[in-house]
Design a protein around this motif. Structure first.
Motif, short mmCIF file in Angstrom:
data_model
loop_
_atom_site.label_atom_id
_atom_site.label_comp_id
_atom_site.label_asym_id
_atom_site.label_seq_id
_atom_site.Cartn_x
_atom_site.Cartn_y
_atom_site.Cartn_z
N UNK A 31 0.85 -1.19 0.00
CA UNK A 31 0.00 0.00 0.00
C UNK A 31 0.89 1.24 0.00
N UNK A 32 0.45 2.31 -0.64
CA UNK A 32 1.23 3.55 -0.61
C UNK A 32 1.15 4.21 0.77
N UNK A 33 2.00 5.18 0.99
CA UNK A 33 2.04 5.91 2.25
C UNK A 33 0.92 6.95 2.26
N UNK A 34 -0.26 6.54 2.68
CA UNK A 34 -1.37 7.48 2.72
C UNK A 34 -2.71 6.79 2.92
N UNK A 35 -3.77 7.62 2.87
CA UNK A 35 -5.14 7.15 3.01
C UNK A 35 -5.65 6.75 1.64
#
Length: 194
Positions: free
Chosen positions: A70-74
């Motif tokens: 998952x990327x660094x974020x929401x």
């Protein structure tokens, strides 16, 4: 406006002496101001779906891949070959449904990074004099400067507290009206006929 300029604006607003270099920020109030600016910046960046934090990550994934990082974020949305899927996450990974061929995965998300360094690399905190917030100008200055002054003094009886609070609140409302992607959070006016 970089980190040192924001700090100096706070110092002026608080009637403190400005500094010429980042190394001069050694007093207890200097450390508090630096910390409050970063905390406030992170709070503002994390409170809404801002267009300036919206990112898209696209990658081709091999057949039968079960999960991706998952990327660094929401995460807002995940698409497989253009088709939106129901999101399942496990820790820092996105669980994918089974598929038989190489597939294009697109992830739309809001980054957790709130700052950028002089080289344009995003980061979570402002640490160096020339780091900048991701909050766009002209909103960043009043939000971070007045919000920092208000929190540093923290006393509603302070002679300038209401001024700082109103300037901060107005700047945040203006930012929401110009940069918020969430239609439910955006300000609106409803007109009714009789």
């Amino acid at each position: 406006m970089n980190y040192l300029e924001l700090i100096n604006k706070c110092l002026v607003e608080l009637n403190y002496k400005q500094v010429n270099a980042f190394a001069e920020l050694t007093k207890n109030d200097h450390r508090k101001i630096k910390n409050i600016i970063n905390v406030l910046n992170a709070e503002v960046c994390g409170c809404d779906k801002w267009e300036f934090l919206a990112c898209e990550m696209t990658q081709t994934v091999s057949a039968h891949t079960k999960k991706i990082s998952a990327p660094n974020g929401r995460i807002e949305e995940v698409r497989l070959d253009g088709q939106k899927i129901t999101l399942e996450t496990f820790g820092s990974e996105i669980i994918l449904p089974d598929f038989n061929k190489d597939t294009q995965v697109s992830i739309i998300y809001y980054t957790n990074n709130c700052a950028v360094d002089a080289g344009g690399v995003q980061k979570t905190l402002m640490e160096a004099a020339d780091d900048q917030t991701l909050v766009p100008m002209p909103f960043a200055e009043p939000i971070l400067v007045y919000g920092t002054c208000m929190r540093l003094k923290g006393n509603p009886q302070h002679v300038r507290f209401n001024y700082w609070y109103n300037m901060y609140k107005d700047a945040l409302a203006n930012l929401r009206s110009k940069s918020c992607l969430d239609a439910n959070a955006a300000p609106s006016v409803k007109l009714f006929r009789k």
